[in-house]
Design a protein around this motif. Structure first.
Motif, mmCIF file in Angstrom:
data_model
loop_
_atom_site.group_PDB
_atom_site.id
_atom_site.type_symbol
_atom_site.label_atom_id
_atom_site.label_comp_id
_atom_site.label_asym_id
_atom_site.label_seq_id
_atom_site.Cartn_x
_atom_site.Cartn_y
_atom_site.Cartn_z
ATOM 1 N N UNK A 393 0.817 -1.210 0.000
ATOM 2 C CA UNK A 393 0.000 0.000 0.000
ATOM 3 C C UNK A 393 0.849 1.258 0.000
ATOM 4 N N UNK A 394 1.899 1.259 0.829
ATOM 5 C CA UNK A 394 2.801 2.409 0.857
ATOM 6 C C UNK A 394 3.514 2.601 -0.463
ATOM 7 N N UNK A 395 3.911 1.489 -1.081
ATOM 8 C CA UNK A 395 4.590 1.570 -2.372
ATOM 9 C C UNK A 395 3.644 2.078 -3.456
ATOM 10 N N UNK A 396 2.405 1.607 -3.432
ATOM 11 C CA UNK A 396 1.431 2.077 -4.410
ATOM 12 C C UNK A 396 1.157 3.563 -4.223
ATOM 13 N N UNK A 397 1.078 3.989 -2.956
ATOM 14 C CA UNK A 397 0.872 5.404 -2.695
ATOM 15 C C UNK A 397 1.981 6.256 -3.272
ATOM 16 N N UNK A 398 3.227 5.789 -3.149
ATOM 17 C CA UNK A 398 4.350 6.532 -3.719
ATOM 18 C C UNK A 398 4.239 6.618 -5.236
ATOM 19 N N UNK A 399 3.799 5.530 -5.853
ATOM 20 C CA UNK A 399 3.635 5.548 -7.302
ATOM 21 C C UNK A 399 2.561 6.519 -7.749
ATOM 22 N N UNK A 400 1.429 6.503 -7.061
ATOM 23 C CA UNK A 400 0.336 7.397 -7.441
ATOM 24 C C UNK A 400 0.699 8.861 -7.190
ATOM 25 N N UNK A 401 1.516 9.114 -6.144
ATOM 26 C CA UNK A 401 1.938 10.490 -5.902
ATOM 27 C C UNK A 401 2.835 10.985 -7.030
ATOM 28 N N UNK A 402 3.596 10.115 -7.609
ATOM 29 C CA UNK A 402 4.408 10.515 -8.762
ATOM 30 C C UNK A 402 3.519 10.942 -9.931
ATOM 31 N N UNK A 403 2.398 10.252 -10.090
ATOM 32 C CA UNK A 403 1.448 10.677 -11.131
ATOM 33 C C UNK A 403 0.927 12.081 -10.816
ATOM 34 N N UNK A 404 0.604 12.299 -9.545
ATOM 35 C CA UNK A 404 0.153 13.635 -9.130
ATOM 36 C C UNK A 404 1.198 14.701 -9.453
ATOM 37 N N UNK A 405 2.443 14.414 -9.116
ATOM 38 C CA UNK A 405 3.516 15.389 -9.353
ATOM 39 C C UNK A 405 3.679 15.653 -10.843
ATOM 40 N N UNK A 406 3.634 14.573 -11.639
ATOM 41 C CA UNK A 406 3.778 14.729 -13.091
ATOM 42 C C UNK A 406 2.626 15.553 -13.674
ATOM 43 N N UNK A 407 1.442 15.346 -13.157
ATOM 44 C CA UNK A 407 0.277 16.080 -13.653
ATOM 45 C C UNK A 407 0.353 17.558 -13.289
ATOM 46 N N UNK A 408 0.902 17.869 -12.097
ATOM 47 C CA UNK A 408 0.792 19.220 -11.547
ATOM 48 C C UNK A 408 2.074 20.042 -11.655
ATOM 49 N N UNK A 409 2.975 19.672 -12.536
ATOM 50 C CA UNK A 409 4.239 20.418 -12.635
ATOM 51 C C UNK A 409 3.979 21.900 -12.886
ATOM 52 N N UNK A 410 3.090 22.205 -13.836
ATOM 53 C CA UNK A 410 2.804 23.610 -14.142
ATOM 54 C C UNK A 410 2.097 24.300 -12.983
ATOM 55 N N UNK A 411 1.126 23.648 -12.382
ATOM 56 C CA UNK A 411 0.391 24.245 -11.267
ATOM 57 C C UNK A 411 1.311 24.481 -10.071
#
Length: 522
Positions: A393-411
């Protein structure tokens, strides 16, 4: 003996039932099936004596050439099946239309005027029905419909009228009018049996009424309503995932997600660093207050969005440590400073640590709730399995947070933050300031791709642990994860959100993702 009525079912009603079942089957719970079975039982209990009376009195007849001749209480079996299929189709449609709703949030008082109208209308209509019955003649059938249905509607309204008034109008109207219009159409084009000539209005009223036929703490209700609205507006993927859960676990998850969202927004929306730091300290204080023994008697803190989210937290089913870890991660957000050149994500280890604090800890809290609500499942009772699930679960959370970071670079760049590790930037020959100035440059795009590749790797390594969770949890968790990963795939394809907004998936795409996730096998 004939098969006309059978063919109506084969050509119209059964295909609709098959279509609705195919679409909704992955999302149905045992409680949903029990509700529909109960509705069908009530429909048969209420309708068979009434229709049998109509047939015996020859108010309603069935041409021999249109039915097979098999009966129950003088009613053709085709008609009995109609009672079942109509209730089933209306119930399934209602389930589809209201799947997104969290029903306890709508249990609240309604205006006395509207409630009174809801009492008076069926009462008046029932009285008219009795009048028609006493008069006899051509209005007998209408009188029987009104005298039969209106008392039931009156009881339903007296019990649940406030709840019905609070529900969204669109879902309520569609769940009644869509099946009613369908039945009107079927009756017009396919069923030409006559009761009295030029009196088809009785049929339309009958279909309408039969489709219509188909106290909690107010403070809790208010908090739940706010939590649902917060989640629906701020976190599409979490909201979609929470829709797939049912019962108390869904409510607990909504309150958990809402607290995390409120805390995050306090930091992101702070006008300056000092305000953000104060917000973090306030979150820590309120969290400690919520988890302390006898917190209800310690005196209420100043009312605010945060205090309401804190009060709603299901603390008895959570550990405080993961939530404290979340706040530690959010504190990192307050340390970015362009003017002094402070960008705290220096290495990939820093990124891993940050991603775990702001996402892995949330996954840990979600699992706390799952373990509480499924105390006898192996993922709860077996120490080894439980440990594997928590790590994954912790590992999956880290992966999904990377998606968040990639999505929000401009914001993030607009508020002075760069979560791309400094060593990565150096490898591309740029600095964090360059990202702030031009977050859509070619080097940044390459680093976004690097983030998403790592996110996919973490996902692939952790997703197998879903098989260890209770079956009721696997599909909803898979839906949330798949929604995030599809956003990552869209970013890799070059999709971008309008300026100032988050990239969101189209509604149809989200529905397809949810269907696939709920039907996938571990």
């Amino acid at each position: 003996m004939g098969y006309d009525y059978v063919m109506v079912h084969v050509g119209y009603n059964i295909p609709v039932a098959v279509g609705l079942t195919t679409v909704l089957w992955p999302f149905m719970t045992r409680l949903d099936w029990m509700r529909i079975f109960t509705m069908i039982t009530k429909a048969l209990t209420a309708t068979i004596p009434w229709d049998s009376y109509l047939v015996r009195r020859r108010i309603w007849t069935y041409p021999r050439e249109a039915v097979t001749g098999y009966t129950l209480c003088c009613i053709p079996l085709e008609e009995v099946f109609f009672f079942v299929i109509q209730t089933y189709n209306t119930g399934m449609l209602y389930t589809i239309l209201t799947r997104r709703l969290v029903f306890p949030a709508f249990v609240r008082p309604a205006g006395i005027k509207l409630f009174s109208v809801g009492i008076l209308v069926p009462a008046r209509a029932g009285a008219i029905g009795v009048k028609y019955l006493l008069q006899g003649g051509r209005y007998t059938y209408m009188g029987l419909i009104l005298a039969w249905a209106c008392p039931i509607l009156l009881v339903q309204w007296a019990i649940a009228g406030h709840f019905i008034l609070a529900l969204p109008r669109r879902e309520m109207v569609l769940s009644v009018m869509l099946p009613t219009t369908f039945l009107w159409t079927v009756d017009t084009f396919s069923m030409r049996w006559e009761v009295w000539r030029n009196m088809d209005v009785e049929e339309t009223v009958s279909f309408l009424l039969t489709n219509v036929l188909i106290k909690l703490d107010p403070g809790f209700m208010a908090r739940l309503g706010k939590a649902v609205r917060c989640l629906a507006i701020s976190s599409q993927s979490m909201y979609m995932g929470s829709r797939m859960f049912r019962g108390p676990l869904r409510l607990d998850l909504i309150f958990l997600y809402s607290f995390c969202r409120v805390a995050d927004d306090l930091i992101d929306n702070a006008p300056d660093r000092a305000t953000a730091v104060t917000a973090i300290d306030d979150c820590k204080t309120q969290l400690a207050h919520r988890f302390s023994p006898g917190w209800e008697t310690q005196g209420e803190l100043q009312p605010s969005e945060l205090s309401e989210a804190r009060t709603a937290l299901p603390a008895s089913r959570l550990r405080i440590a993961p939530l404290q870890g979340l706040l530690d991660g959010l504190r990192t957000d307050t340390t970015f400073d362009r003017e002094s050149g402070v960008f705290p994500i220096d290495s990939e280890d820093d990124l891993n640590r940050y991603a775990y604090h702001v996402a892995g800890t949330v996954a840990a809290s979600v699992l706390d709730l799952v373990f509480h609500h499924f105390p006898h499942h192996a993922s709860t009772t077996n120490a080894t399995t439980r440990r594997e699930v928590v790590v994954a679960g912790g590992q999956m959370g880290q992966g999904l947070q990377r998606v968040n970071i990639a999505r929000d670079i401009e914001r993030d760049a607009r508020i002075g933050r760069v979560y791309l590790p400094t060593v990565w930037l150096q490898h591309e020959g740029i600095t964090a300031v360059d990202v702030l100035d031009n977050p859509d440059s070619a080097p940044v795009k390459r680093l976004r791709g690097r983030l998403l590749v790592k996110a996919q790797k973490l996902h692939d390594e952790a997703v197998g642990a879903l098989a260890f969770l209770p079956p009721e949890v696997q599909g909803p968790r898979r839906t949330t994860i798949a929604s995030y990963m599809e956003i990552g795939a869209a970013l890799l394809r070059g999709d971008r959100a309008p300026p100032g907004e988050k990239l969101q998936l189209p509604l149809l795409r989200r529905a397809v993702i949810a269907f696939r996730a709920m039907t996938a096998r571990a």
